[in-house]
Scaffold this active site. Sequence first.
Site, PDB file in Angstrom:
ATOM      1  N   HIS A 214     -29.059   0.242   0.053  1.00  0.00           N
ATOM      2  CA  HIS A 214     -29.759  -0.429  -1.051  1.00  0.00           C
ATOM      3  C   HIS A 214     -30.904  -1.301  -0.554  1.00  0.00           C
ATOM      4  CE1 HIS A 214     -26.374   1.109  -3.348  1.00  0.00           C
ATOM      5  NE2 HIS A 214     -27.281   1.164  -4.306  1.00  0.00           N
ATOM      6  N   GLU A 457     -21.644  10.718  -9.326  1.00  0.00           N
ATOM      7  CA  GLU A 457     -21.929  10.309  -7.945  1.00  0.00           C
ATOM      8  C   GLU A 457     -20.686  10.343  -7.068  1.00  0.00           C
ATOM      9  OE1 GLU A 457     -23.810   6.446  -7.966  1.00  0.00           O
ATOM     10  OE2 GLU A 457     -22.434   5.654  -9.452  1.00  0.00           O
ATOM     11  N   ASP A 481     -25.083   8.392  -3.660  1.00  0.00           N
ATOM     12  CA  ASP A 481     -23.636   8.259  -3.476  1.00  0.00           C
ATOM     13  C   ASP A 481     -22.952   9.614  -3.440  1.00  0.00           C
ATOM     14  OD1 ASP A 481     -22.970   5.539  -3.111  1.00  0.00           O
ATOM     15  OD2 ASP A 481     -23.612   5.167  -5.170  1.00  0.00           O
ATOM     16  N   CYS A 528     -31.209  10.583 -10.446  1.00  0.00           N
ATOM     17  CA  CYS A 528     -31.830   9.266 -10.247  1.00  0.00           C
ATOM     18  C   CYS A 528     -31.629   8.759  -8.832  1.00  0.00           C
ATOM     19  CB  CYS A 528     -31.316   8.253 -11.262  1.00  0.00           C
ATOM     20  SG  CYS A 528     -29.554   7.936 -11.127  1.00  0.00           S
TER      21      CYS A 528
HETATM   22  C1  PEP Z   1     -27.156   6.926  -6.460  1.00  0.00           C
HETATM   23  O1  PEP Z   1     -26.041   6.704  -5.975  1.00  0.00           O
HETATM   24  O2  PEP Z   1     -27.809   7.972  -6.225  1.00  0.00           O
HETATM   25  C2  PEP Z   1     -27.780   5.937  -7.354  1.00  0.00           C
HETATM   26  C3  PEP Z   1     -28.890   6.197  -7.997  1.00  0.00           C
HETATM   27  O3  PEP Z   1     -27.183   4.726  -7.444  1.00  0.00           O
HETATM   28  P1  PEP Z   1     -27.323   3.600  -6.308  1.00  0.00           P
HETATM   29  O4  PEP Z   1     -28.337   4.087  -5.312  1.00  0.00           O
HETATM   30  O5  PEP Z   1     -27.729   2.351  -6.952  1.00  0.00           O
HETATM   31  O6  PEP Z   1     -25.943   3.566  -5.730  1.00  0.00           O
HETATM   32 MG    MG Z   2     -24.870   5.089  -6.743  1.00  0.00          MG
END
Ligand code: PEP
Ligand code: MG
Length: 590
Positions: A214, A457, A481, A528
């Site tokens: 992140h 995910e 994820d 996403c």
């Molecule tokens: C993902 O896991 O691809 C996602 C978009 O959520 P995050 O990156 O915030 O875990």
């Molecule tokens: Mg995620």
Amino acid sequence: MTFSIHGLAVARGIAIGRAVLVASSRVNVAHYFISNDEVAAEIERVRVGRNAVVDEIHRLQRTISHMGPKEAPHELTALMDVHLMLLQDEELIQGVKHWIADRLYNAEWALTTQLEVIARQFDEMEDEYLRERKADLEQITEKVLAAMNGKASPMAHATLRSPRRAAQQDLLLETTVDVPLILVAHDLSPSDMLQFKQSVFAGFVTDVGGRTSHTAIVARSMDIPAVVGARMSSHLIRQDDWVIVDGDAGVVIVDPSAIVLAEYGFRQRQGEIDRGRLSRLLHTPALTLDGQKVELLANIEMPDDAAGAIRAGAVGVGLFRSEFLFMGRNGNLPGEDEQYEAYRRALDGMQGLPVTIRTVDIGSDKPLDKAARDDAHLNPALGLRAIRWSLADPDMFLTQLRAILRAAAHGKVNMLVPMLAHASEIRQTLSLLDHARAQLDKRGVPYGPLQLGAMIEIPAAALMLDVFLKYFDFLSIGTNDLIQYTLAIDRADESVAHLYDPLHPAVLRLVADTIERCNSRGKGVSVCGEMAGDIGFTRLLLGLGLRSFSMHPAQILAVKHEVLRADAGKLQAWARSVLEAEDPAAAFAA
Ligand code: PEP
Ligand code: MG
């Protein structure tokens, strides 16, 4: 001497500037430039802070002078002498003055920068006793910082700059600071990174972190060249070294020669020209060569990011990571009204376009607070994270649900739930949503309709799509994820980053099935995760039938460029061949 450090490419582009080393524990200190006529006042602030600590030590010395050796052991008096000596150290005093007067750093930044310079010298000392004095130096710096700020949280100080002051400083950046600065740190938490969003830095380097950690995601959202997982960089790079951050190749070049500098300067300008070219696509609709409409959405972390999403031509927000409203607040979670205002601001910012608010995804590498980092559990990524965390605290979750429902009265809101894996979790979430509506009804507070979505995910979710399709209006594939959990590798751990493989056949199978099943059931589906904003995967995802991509605003135009050149119909057969190959990466490259 020139040398390079290899890490992971995170955010595109080249940055050239001087290194600013920031200890991970001190990233919350305010970093901003002052004007020439503020120099004397900033030096005075440090002097006053330092004198306050000196006075405090003198007071203590007087108190313990009346005590016997039992209550005031010799070590304590010796320690106070060391602290006094460090506080009066010429190198500390002159160094701080230098950063303030010559570089126009604000007082706190100057103090912590000089601390890093001296701390490095302590690290290199042979004598163990002297090496250990580094801890004392850190302690007295902490005290001076507290004395300067009247104990206020340095974070608050950093973020509570008035807009006028911020504008003034942005102006100063252009007028008085001619050298870009590159932040070098061992580690930065996602919320630290967020704090740097409006900052003075032109590039980032960290020792640790994976490509889809992140921290890396926030760095990418800032659209500033960044390299993570550049091991030992915070040890090898010294304060003020010249560095080049090559965010395309994931390389940091330290102390570059004139020839290397010229080469990278050329590449930097080339990058700017390429971006300029892409900006011509801003108002071009995202249609493939065979006329397929593609939806390009933005991922945002804060409501104010909506403005950037609009500027980049996003047709909505596909992922508002609401957890960033909850982080770095010492556990004081945002209440219903505060959240409602934040969601409304995002909606207003998007000027009538839809906003997908993901319910809070705290946990794993996104702790609420740095101090609360979940080191107690062996596998925080498998622990109480995202919807699990929300369901474990129904009052907190109901607060968020009410805020989202209320915001939905003002625009098109989609609500997205992260990390679901069990039908029981889905049912609990929906029943809490009903409960939140009932609470608002009882209070007579208006709210609006929501489109409901779930993140796919966790492999378990992708393998039980029927249940998800029964309960939800749309699905959004979180490839970051999904890859982590399918391949059992920690996305934040640079030591297994080479195994993080979006083209692994198992990952592709789960992504392809989810897209296909949603398309055939007429349900909305988007990606996403970071894969959606990587132009290396645009054609593949189009070939697999994806028509909705959500990514950092900075990537939208590059992805649009790929979409405009693609024939989605023709890509279908190729995508299938990649999917069915034993080694998709080879088929993909062919
Ligand atoms: C993902 O896991 O691809 C996602 C978009 O959520 P995050 O990156 O915030 O875990
Ligand atoms: Mg995620």
